[in-house]
Write a protein that holds these residues in place. Structure first.
Motif, PDB file in Angstrom:
ATOM      1  N   UNK A   1      11.488   8.058  -2.075  1.00  0.00           N
ATOM      2  CA  UNK A   1      10.823  10.169  -2.501  1.00  0.00           C
ATOM      3  C   UNK A   1      10.130   9.665  -3.280  1.00  0.00           C
ATOM      4  N   UNK A   2       9.956   8.644  -4.228  1.00  0.00           N
ATOM      5  CA  UNK A   2       8.178   9.645  -4.936  1.00  0.00           C
ATOM      6  C   UNK A   2       7.327   9.724  -4.092  1.00  0.00           C
ATOM      7  N   UNK A   3       7.277   8.496  -3.237  1.00  0.00           N
ATOM      8  CA  UNK A   3       6.020   8.383  -2.081  1.00  0.00           C
ATOM      9  C   UNK A   3       5.873   9.628  -1.695  1.00  0.00           C
ATOM     10  N   UNK A   4       7.015  10.497  -1.080  1.00  0.00           N
ATOM     11  CA  UNK A   4       6.676  11.690  -0.052  1.00  0.00           C
ATOM     12  C   UNK A   4       6.232  12.840  -1.030  1.00  0.00           C
ATOM     13  N   UNK A   5       7.504  12.705  -2.037  1.00  0.00           N
ATOM     14  CA  UNK A   5       6.693  13.887  -2.927  1.00  0.00           C
ATOM     15  C   UNK A   5       6.297  13.668  -3.607  1.00  0.00           C
ATOM     16  N   UNK A   6       5.586  13.090  -4.204  1.00  0.00           N
ATOM     17  CA  UNK A   6       3.501  13.063  -4.320  1.00  0.00           C
ATOM     18  C   UNK A   6       3.000  13.842  -3.242  1.00  0.00           C
ATOM     19  N   UNK A   7       2.894  13.235  -1.873  1.00  0.00           N
ATOM     20  CA  UNK A   7       2.179  13.253  -0.760  1.00  0.00           C
ATOM     21  C   UNK A   7       2.663  15.170  -0.040  1.00  0.00           C
TER      22      UNK A   7
ATOM     23  N   UNK B   1       0.658  17.691  -3.281  1.00  0.00           N
ATOM     24  CA  UNK B   1      -0.935  17.770  -2.723  1.00  0.00           C
ATOM     25  C   UNK B   1      -0.434  18.769  -1.839  1.00  0.00           C
ATOM     26  N   UNK B   2       0.133  18.106  -0.826  1.00  0.00           N
ATOM     27  CA  UNK B   2      -0.461  19.125   0.397  1.00  0.00           C
ATOM     28  C   UNK B   2       0.123  20.561   0.821  1.00  0.00           C
ATOM     29  N   UNK B   3       1.502  20.554   0.495  1.00  0.00           N
ATOM     30  CA  UNK B   3       2.064  21.866   0.512  1.00  0.00           C
ATOM     31  C   UNK B   3       1.681  22.401  -1.384  1.00  0.00           C
ATOM     32  N   UNK B   4       1.832  22.033  -1.812  1.00  0.00           N
ATOM     33  CA  UNK B   4       2.103  22.793  -3.833  1.00  0.00           C
ATOM     34  C   UNK B   4       1.091  22.962  -3.873  1.00  0.00           C
ATOM     35  N   UNK B   5      -0.847  22.634  -3.310  1.00  0.00           N
ATOM     36  CA  UNK B   5      -1.758  22.309  -3.724  1.00  0.00           C
ATOM     37  C   UNK B   5      -2.119  21.813  -4.937  1.00  0.00           C
ATOM     38  N   UNK B   6      -1.582  20.812  -5.314  1.00  0.00           N
ATOM     39  CA  UNK B   6      -1.912  20.452  -7.179  1.00  0.00           C
ATOM     40  C   UNK B   6      -3.628  19.816  -7.002  1.00  0.00           C
ATOM     41  N   UNK B   7      -4.099  20.061  -7.831  1.00  0.00           N
ATOM     42  CA  UNK B   7      -5.403  18.652  -8.313  1.00  0.00           C
ATOM     43  C   UNK B   7      -5.325  17.853  -8.687  1.00  0.00           C
ATOM     44  N   UNK B   8      -4.229  17.692  -9.631  1.00  0.00           N
ATOM     45  CA  UNK B   8      -3.757  16.143 -10.063  1.00  0.00           C
ATOM     46  C   UNK B   8      -2.369  16.230 -10.745  1.00  0.00           C
TER      47      UNK B   8
ATOM     48  N   UNK C   1       0.839   4.937  -4.952  1.00  0.00           N
ATOM     49  CA  UNK C   1       2.114   5.648  -4.768  1.00  0.00           C
ATOM     50  C   UNK C   1       1.498   6.855  -4.364  1.00  0.00           C
ATOM     51  N   UNK C   2       0.372   7.442  -4.996  1.00  0.00           N
ATOM     52  CA  UNK C   2      -0.894   8.367  -4.636  1.00  0.00           C
ATOM     53  C   UNK C   2      -0.969   9.484  -6.285  1.00  0.00           C
ATOM     54  N   UNK C   3      -0.468   8.614  -6.991  1.00  0.00           N
ATOM     55  CA  UNK C   3      -0.962   9.639  -8.168  1.00  0.00           C
ATOM     56  C   UNK C   3      -2.165   9.624  -8.973  1.00  0.00           C
TER      57      UNK C   3
END
Length: 535
Positions: free
Chosen positions: A401-407, A410-417, A466-468
């Protein structure tokens, strides 16, 4: 934490004889308190969504004990959304006492035969009873082998609930007179190793509620002098109408017996202390519950404060910027996230919306599971875009879940960090007491952390994978401080590898030896049985 699931929850209710109608029974007379059971079960539905059921007692009915159980939610099983069908069911199940159950499976199959309660019918009323169980017996393999090795006994199901049913049934068959139920349950459980709380209802109108000698699983009860009720969590009793001061936690190793003469509480087994599952406060229990005199909500807020203290002590991060927000992963990390944000002087924002109807990701594998995990949360771009996000989660179990959530953040939410903060230590060891994580290879943390050491380098390596942008766990010491119980009174085996029972420790050693082999839970239990049999 949406990847982690509990086994089940139990509830019981009994209108005490020769007493006026309790004000809690607003429309039910003494002979119809069973109608309150679906309401109790709805309040502990968080503990299991796979199946539900109840058994009621009515001495005037041809079928003195009557059971309904099926796969589905409480609403589905009791047809709560269809007034006429629900009323028809409740008339069939009418009674002055009832026990109930909600289930998520850590063993056995996902079909109706595994739904509880389990009823054992008999021509003698003293031997006719129904049972529901929350927990897991870590020496299940040994108990099963002992029951079946002479070839004269046969077990139909792959579940420890059936073991308990047969142990009690065997003792009843060996006795000739009326059983002392508290003494009998002590005999039946004397060789049990693991966690259990259970409720039992007999065809003679006797109710028994039990909590294991270490108190690993919770059990709460209340009595207003007319109506007795018990449930895995206090919130179910509070919502039934009991005052907070009327609700208590059953002491480890104690049983409650209720019959026509009233209620009594006494020990059924010696207890050398307690080993309460710390995950009850961190994740499993309803945030409105109080377990063993410790508030779930306050425990979670203290975890957030512990996270904030770690941030304040680390000069690498400057959170005093307007583009920084704290975002909880819905729902159970919200209390920790809010407390962390308040301590740091940052805004806490609901940047993720949970889709409650996306389905259960834990029954899927591979790409299908990851795809479902991705659909479980919707990032809000209006909240996340261009922000430095401190993402607060309860725990990271398998990382799907965390892997998919971080993606998606970033991609949908547009978070910088994205800086992940976990309000729990790393889960480095399986649970053999009723939580759905029984092998080391299911867990992500053992790949990064060894001997419980939390180094900055290992946490950053996990963050990168994880991509964080960064990741931080709480140390083990934070748990006891947050719950406000000494560490020796808590079961923290999944974050320390130190189990409170002998068989749990044996299973962990077997799980470690099987770490690089294909997962085979039954072989683990079989190896434990062989090891213990040989001394």
């Amino acid at each position: 934490m949406s990847e982690l699931y509990h086994e089940c929850g139990v509830a019981a209710i009994y209108h005490l004889p020769n007493s006026p109608i309790s004000p809690l029974c607003t429309q039910q007379g003494p002979g119809e308190v069973s109608r309150l059971m679906p309401r109790l079960l709805l309040d502990i539905q968080n503990r299991g969504q796979l199946a539900a059921g109840m058994t009621s007692y009515d001495p005037k009915r041809r079928q003195i004990l009557k059971t309904r159980r099926d796969v589905g939610s409480v609403t589905e099983v009791f047809r709560l959304n269809h007034r006429a069908k629900c009323e028809s069911l409740m008339k069939q199940l009418v009674g002055r006492a009832a026990i109930g159950h909600v289930r998520y499976a850590t063993c056995g199959q996902d079909d109706r035969s595994y739904a509880q309660p389990f009823e054992r019918r008999h021509i003698h009323k003293r031997k006719w009873f129904s049972l529901c169980f929350n927990g897991q017996l870590s020496n299940y393999g040994l108990l099963r082998k002992r029951l079946t090795e002479n070839g004269e006994h046969h077990l139909q199901l792959d579940t420890d609930t059936e073991i308990i049913l047969h142990e009690i049934g065997r003792l009843l068959s060996e006795s000739s007179g009326e059983p002392d139920w508290i003494e009998l349950i002590g005999q039946a459980t004397k060789d049990f190793d693991g966690a259990y709380s259970l409720a039992l209802l007999t065809a003679k109108g006797e109710l028994l509620v039990v909590r294991d000698p270490l108190g690993i699983k919770p059990m709460c009860y209340a009595n207003d002098g007319r109506l007795f009720a018990a449930a895995s969590e206090s919130v179910a009793l509070l919502n039934l109408g009991y005052e907070p001061e009327q609700i208590h936690s059953l002491a480890p190793g104690h049983a409650i017996f209720v019959d026509g003469n009233g209620m009594r509480i006494q020990p059924f087994a010696p207890s050398s202390g307690s080993a309460h599952c710390f995950f009850e406060w961190i994740y499993f229990a309803n945030v409105a519950s109080t377990l063993d005199d410790r508030s779930v909500y306050l425990s979670r807020t203290r975890l957030g404060e512990e996270l904030a203290e770690l941030e304040q002590a680390d000069p690498r991060f400057d959170w005093n910027r307007e583009d920084t927000i704290v975002v909880p992963v819905p729902d159970t990390s919200k209390a920790a996230a809010d407390a962390m944000a308040y301590s740091l002087g940052l805004p806490s924002r609901e940047g993720l919306m949970r889709n409650r109807y996306a389905g259960r990701t834990f029954i899927e594998n591979g790409l299908a599971r990851k795809a479902k995990a991705a659909r479980k949360y919707t990032p809000l771009r209006e909240v996340l875009e261009g922000k430095r996000v401190i993402l607060v989660e309860d725990s990271i179990v398998r990382s799907t879940t965390m892997n998919a959530l971080l993606d998606r953040i970033r991609e949908v939410g547009g978070a910088k960090e994205i800086h992940v903060r976990v309000a729990c230590p790393p889960i480095i060891a399986p649970c053999f007491y009723g939580i759905d994580m029984s092998t080391v290879d299911q867990l992500i943390a053992p790949k990064y952390f060894h001997n419980g050491r939390l180094t900055e380098a290992d946490q950053q390596r996990m963050a990168d994978d994880l991509g964080a942008d960064s990741l931080r766990y709480l140390p083990v010491e934070s748990i006891a401080r947050a719950i406000d119980l000494p560490a020796e009174r808590l079961c923290q085996a999944c974050v320390t590898g130190d189990y409170p029972t002998r068989c749990g420790q044996h299973l962990y050693q077997i799980a470690l030896s099987n770490e690089d082999q294909p997962a085979d839970a039954s072989r683990t239990y079989e190896q434990l049985a062989a090891a213990l049999a040989s001394g």
